[in-house]
Design an enzyme around this catalytic site. Sequence first.
Site, short mmCIF file in Angstrom:
data_model
loop_
_atom_site.label_atom_id
_atom_site.label_comp_id
_atom_site.label_asym_id
_atom_site.label_seq_id
_atom_site.Cartn_x
_atom_site.Cartn_y
_atom_site.Cartn_z
N LEU A 182 0.66 -1.08 -0.28
CA LEU A 182 -0.04 -0.06 -0.11
C LEU A 182 0.82 0.97 -0.17
O LEU A 182 1.98 1.08 0.45
CB LEU A 182 -0.89 0.08 1.14
CG LEU A 182 -1.86 -1.23 1.53
CD1 LEU A 182 -2.54 -1.12 3.03
CD2 LEU A 182 -3.13 -1.01 0.38
N PHE A 194 4.61 3.97 3.27
CA PHE A 194 4.81 2.75 2.37
C PHE A 194 4.73 1.59 3.07
O PHE A 194 5.44 1.23 3.99
CB PHE A 194 6.22 2.67 1.45
CG PHE A 194 6.33 3.72 0.43
CD1 PHE A 194 5.36 4.92 0.27
CD2 PHE A 194 7.37 3.93 -0.34
CE1 PHE A 194 5.82 5.78 -0.74
CE2 PHE A 194 7.70 4.78 -1.31
CZ PHE A 194 6.72 5.72 -1.64
N GLU A 195 3.86 0.61 2.67
CA GLU A 195 3.54 -0.55 3.38
C GLU A 195 4.29 -1.83 2.35
O GLU A 195 3.46 -2.08 1.42
CB GLU A 195 2.26 -1.15 3.54
CG GLU A 195 1.61 -0.31 4.71
CD GLU A 195 1.82 -0.59 5.97
OE1 GLU A 195 2.71 -1.55 6.46
OE2 GLU A 195 1.47 -0.15 6.95
N LEU A 196 5.47 -2.23 2.53
CA LEU A 196 6.30 -3.01 1.72
C LEU A 196 5.73 -4.36 1.79
O LEU A 196 5.75 -5.02 2.76
CB LEU A 196 7.64 -2.79 2.07
CG LEU A 196 8.38 -1.55 2.15
CD1 LEU A 196 9.76 -1.63 2.46
CD2 LEU A 196 8.19 -0.79 0.71
#
Length: 581
Positions: free
Chosen positions: A360, A421-423
Amino acid sequence: MSYKNIACVAAVLACAAPLASAHDSAAMGQGLRVLDMLEEDKSAGNVYEAHFPSLELARKAAITFHHAVLEANYESGFLVMELNREDIGKLRQFGFRIKPAERFMSQRKQVLGQVQKLMRQRMAKGQPADDVNLYSIPGYSCYETVEETFTAAQGFVASKPTLASWSDIGDSWQKKNGLGGYDMRVLKLTNSAVTGSKPKLFINSAIHAREYTTAPLVLEFARWLVNGYGTNADATWLLDHHEIHMLLHTNPDGRKRAETGLSWRKNTNQAYCGATSNSRGADLNRNFTHSWNSTGGTGSSGSQCNDTYRGPAPASEPETQAIEAYVRTLWPDSRGPNVGDAAPATTSGIHLDIHSYSQLVLWPWGDRSSAAPNGTALQTLGRKFAYFNNYTPQQSVGLYPTDGTSDAISYGELGVAAFTFELGTSFFQSCTTFNSTIKPQNLQALIYAAKVVRTPYITPAGPDVTTVALSGTAATTGVPRGTQVTLTGSATDIRFRNSNGTEATQNIAAAEYYIDTPPWAPGAVPWAMTATDGSFDAKTEGIRATISTSSLSLGKHLVYVRSRDASGSWGAVTATFLQLN
């Protein structure tokens, strides 16, 4: 111990070498305690498949219950989650169908049995089964430890002191309380030989300790900048004209715990949930001042043992205090005191908080469903970031709001563009996935952030120059002064990720280049470029120009290229070197 730890425990045992017997007694006792935890976990009944009614709601649930998601099976229509009765009730209100995760539990029991067998074998030989303090992160050689990260940062300063500095901005909880711990340190990258005010990009990572990919990604960005200076034109102008500030380990005490394989999220404050509990500490990303407990208990927890425990007061934790104080030194306050007050469109600066996982790109608000007053511009930049990493871009509110998060200080208080940032797809992401997908895609997103940090509410709406080339050897070994050099490139206005709505795009209307002095600097001279096909009438265009080099000095020059779309928006700069002999 939750299932999120099991693969890590297995890796620990597989990688551990026989140790001397100096501390066997204590280690054996710890090994027995871990065996008890594993046996208990084999019969755990709080793991469920949460079958979602829509992908949109699945993404929102992944934000809201981020700490509870063990596995994301978007293609199969469900998330595997650790849930209590209250969580189940909340999800059912949104149409989720909850059932026991029998397949997942069966796999878990098999893995747990293997781990127990390995531990007993080591203990039978008199070996400490779970002592990993002498090792790097077992089974994850691509991820640096806290110490390895700090050593790399210090190496930049030693080798490139004009480009890098390493500053102590405060203490971790353990350091403050005389229990070891770490200095909170920021790696600042900029060419100090180029003076003047510069726009600032601030990146923090690993605020949640178990999110392995985050600090290594940001450290790789630092390598790209420092190692590329003088050889990569974009890295060079970025360090000449911008500042990049990196808090690589935002929660170093917790990260050290997570390096042993524990699914550690919070800091290690012993005042909360018991001094020796593995559930102790505060969730630093619920502890920030501006929106602390603004949702009345739904966006964070008041229970000390909960994963989202917000702490007893706003910014109660030394780590949070250090971050807030540092961020306030980077940018002036550009936003009014009211929720609806927008920051001016010309506001400079970007704050990126790097997390994992869920694939996301998120922007404010997270504590309310209404759009932020700069929401349109945040959305445009978010969709541009998501073009590079192929993630879903959306406002950061989930099924329920979250409060006290890191963007509360940067955007909420100061008006600076802020993103999370959701990696990737896992807290303990495999090195194969990190190296093949997460690192290359997100590195490009970070580079783009550095490019547009001067005017993040304006520039992302403009077109990107995707390629720049010079004829012959002008960009490499060089050409004689006086040579007519052909400059070519490509510009496009369509690089947005439209998986969650669409972004307006326009035809390319113009392109121009600058030599040595960038477009925003005093004395900059624009030189017009033409469309390769003779007319600017498409959203993606080839561009070209002929550079006369007779009046230029010998040596290396920077050529900056940018493009404008039909709406009047100029996009980000891309550069190349021009070498004259």
